[in-house]
Design a protein around this motif. Sequence first.
Motif: not given
Length: 245
Positions: A61, A63, A90-94, A106, A108, A110-111, A114
């Motif tokens: 996990r 970034c 704080n990871l997201h699939e973006k 696409r 993975k 972090s906030a 972004i």
Amino acid sequence: PPLPFFPIYKTPAMAPLMTPRPSALAFRTRVATPLVPLQQMRSLAINPAKARAMPLTECKRVCDLTGKKRNNGYTVSFSHRRNKKIQEANLHEKRFYWEREQRWVRMKVSAKAIKSVEKVGLETMAKRAGIDLYKLPYNDRRPERMQWLANNNAPPRAKNPREPKNYAAINARASYMRELREETTVLIERERERRVAEAEAMANNEPGAAEAVEAAIAAEKAAEEQAEAAPAEAEAEETPAEESE
């Protein structure tokens, strides 16, 4: 006296003779056991209860753009007792839109990544992280690609279970609400003009100004009703003519 449960070796030479040899089943079980890293073996030796819950492999996990990863921290109680815990990133699939190649890529992230992409751009952040955007999974949205898909009858995508079923009713409701808002705006504007004219008439002591405004509004309403009723009258006149023929 009864013999003890564990044998007592009189001499060191007797110990190998009295030690039970492993069976074939135990040998097969040891061979089939997967290899466990040394660190996990030590933790299992200290606390065997973790053997069932601890996975052999764990996904990373981290970034993709900033390299942010988990941190070691403590939970502190009111009495200041500290227990170790892991603070995950704080990871997201973006999905990010790459304007130069007109595609969605696409990652993975972090906030914080972004926000950095919104500030400096996707290509700049990818260059800092050493990422080749061409090697990432993407969705091509070029006009040439979309035209080719339309001409060659591209296979349909998976159905969205949350997609609305009755488009006709939804569009009819939307058009009705739009017309209602337009009519309400017109009525509000007329009322505002009438009040402004009435206030001006009262300021100038003109007795018939308010009545003139109301008469103009009534005439405009009558013209609108007549325009709406004209198509219905034309259809009513055409129907008897067709029956006579």
